[in-house]
Design an enzyme around this catalytic site. Structure first.
Site, mmCIF file in Angstrom:
data_model
loop_
_atom_site.group_PDB
_atom_site.id
_atom_site.type_symbol
_atom_site.label_atom_id
_atom_site.label_comp_id
_atom_site.label_asym_id
_atom_site.label_seq_id
_atom_site.Cartn_x
_atom_site.Cartn_y
_atom_site.Cartn_z
ATOM 1 N N GLU A 37 -44.629 26.741 54.126
ATOM 2 C CA GLU A 37 -44.790 26.486 52.687
ATOM 3 C C GLU A 37 -46.234 26.129 52.317
ATOM 4 O O GLU A 37 -46.718 26.532 51.270
ATOM 5 C CB GLU A 37 -43.848 25.375 52.234
ATOM 6 C CG GLU A 37 -42.389 25.801 52.283
ATOM 7 C CD GLU A 37 -41.442 24.761 51.708
ATOM 8 O OE1 GLU A 37 -41.618 24.345 50.557
ATOM 9 O OE2 GLU A 37 -40.515 24.358 52.440
ATOM 10 N N HIS A 45 -32.989 27.682 78.001
ATOM 11 C CA HIS A 45 -31.900 28.574 78.390
ATOM 12 C C HIS A 45 -31.944 29.915 77.667
ATOM 13 O O HIS A 45 -31.054 30.739 77.864
ATOM 14 C CB HIS A 45 -30.551 27.906 78.116
ATOM 15 C CG HIS A 45 -30.367 26.627 78.881
ATOM 16 N ND1 HIS A 45 -29.696 26.563 80.085
ATOM 17 C CD2 HIS A 45 -30.785 25.365 78.615
ATOM 18 C CE1 HIS A 45 -29.701 25.305 80.526
ATOM 19 N NE2 HIS A 45 -30.365 24.564 79.651
ATOM 20 N N LYS A 50 -36.072 31.117 42.946
ATOM 21 C CA LYS A 50 -35.288 30.197 42.097
ATOM 22 C C LYS A 50 -35.173 30.747 40.680
ATOM 23 O O LYS A 50 -34.125 30.661 40.056
ATOM 24 C CB LYS A 50 -35.951 28.811 42.088
ATOM 25 C CG LYS A 50 -35.815 28.086 43.437
ATOM 26 C CD LYS A 50 -36.398 26.676 43.393
ATOM 27 C CE LYS A 50 -36.261 25.996 44.746
ATOM 28 N NZ LYS A 50 -36.782 24.656 44.813
#
Ligand code: F6R
Length: 346
Positions: A234, A250, A342
């Site tokens: 951001e 892993h 948005k």
């Protein structure tokens, strides 16, 4: 890019993010005094859900990291619409949205009210504050004018106070005061006036040298690694990876191979009370990945208490992402694409 050229900051940081970051300790001190009104009445909920997105979810991540070894009650962070099925009548939902306009959080509040769960809102205003006021829900009203991700002190510390109030303390007053003191000291060490040679955040920014940061924390600092990633995305508008040990040993470890890993910078977030098995895993990871990686950095938490250790690491990441933004010539404040998402979904 010479990060010691202070003219750069005036040119490339028109919203003066550097001042917001420099005042982070003050923000945290003020945040410690903020309380919910009316008070939260639900005593000892059996589940705490921190509902929020990114900048406003980060406080929940810190709460969960503080709670993990202290509380018998789970603290989970919910990033999305609605609520998990486990959040019923005995749950406490901490609805956290700095703007108060985040659709996902508003939907979590609706779901909580429909299920009879207790709700407390942490916001600077917007529809969340309106909803809380209309329904007489406990509301922590935050000072406005910041970018949500830069209001982490406001979003985290009053929520910790709410938990203490319902009988679920995640940190002592001494631990919180220590965190503020350490952040104050660090502000002087990480700001633009401090030269690269004596400034950990500037050094980390230079070490990245255009490579993609891959940030790994341990069991308690996984949320901080994620916070570094989101701040880099951001603030600096660069892609970043975040993961945690032991899980990455892993799977992701297999991707740390030449030549592809040359484009990545390995960053390890180290905590002082890492159990020995985690410290060993960090050492093995470093040994195996470093020869293939474009570079390697480590950053160590400061302080004794969990809040100081988490916030000190977060704070380095805030400044690091700031310096990467300035070095790239992007405005560390604005988030035009996020705003556009948005706007389109309104
Ligand atoms: C923007 C930022 C975002 C927001 C997120 C949710 O500065 O930090 O990550 O936090 O879009 O918005 P709020 O926090 O207002 O609920």
């Amino acid at each position: 890019m010479n990060l010691d050229d202070t003219r750069l900051f005036a040119e490339r940081d028109p919203h003066r993010v550097r001042e917001v970051l420099a005042a982070f300790a003050t923000q945290c001190r003020e945040a410690l005094a903020l309380v919910a009104e009316p008070v939260v009445r639900r005593a000892r909920p059996t589940l705490v859900v921190g509902a929020g997105m990114v900048g406003s979810a980060a406080g929940g991540d810190l709460l969960a990291a503080c709670a993990a070894e202290q509380l018998a009650v789970p603290v989970v962070v919910h990033r999305g619409y609605g609520l998990p099925a486990a959040a019923g009548k005995q749950a406490l939902v901490l609805a956290s949205s700095y703007s108060g306009e985040t659709a996902e959080v508003l939907s979590s509040v609706e779901a909580a009210l429909a299920r009879g769960a207790a709700v407390a809102a942490v916001t600077s205003g917007g529809r969340l504050a309106e909803m809380a006021t209309a329904r007489r829900l406990p509301l922590v009203r935050l000072p406005g004018g910041l970018m949500p991700r830069m209001a982490l002190g406001y979003l985290f510390l009053p929520a910790a106070r709410i938990l203490a109030r319902v009988g679920l303390p995640v940190a002592s007053a001494g631990d919180l005061a220590e965190a503020v003191e350490i952040l104050k000291t660090m502000a002087g060490e990480l700001g633009p006036e401090r030269p690269v040679a004596a400034n950990e955040a500037k050094r980390l920014a230079q070490a990245l040298d255009g490579r993609m940061p891959a940030i790994y924390g341990g069991p308690t600092t996984a949320g901080v690694a994620y916070r570094w990633k989101t701040d880099l995305e951001e603030n600096a508008k660069v892609m970043a990876l975040a993961g945690a040990l032991p899980e990455m040993n892993h799977n992701e470890i297999e991707a740390w191979r030449a030549p592809a890993a040359q484009t990545l910078h390995l960053t390890l977030l180290r905590d002082n009370d890492e159990p020995p098995e985690i410290a060993r895993r960090f050492a093995v990871l470093r040994d195996l990945a470093a020869p293939a990686a474009g570079g390697v950095s480590e950053c160590r938490a400061r302080g004794a208490g969990r809040p100081a250790r988490l916030l000190s690491l977060v704070y380095v990441g805030m400044w690091l992402s700031y310096y990467v933004a300035v070095a790239r010539g992007v405005d560390p404040w604005s988030v035009p694409l996020l705003d556009e998402v948005k706007r389109r979904l309104r």
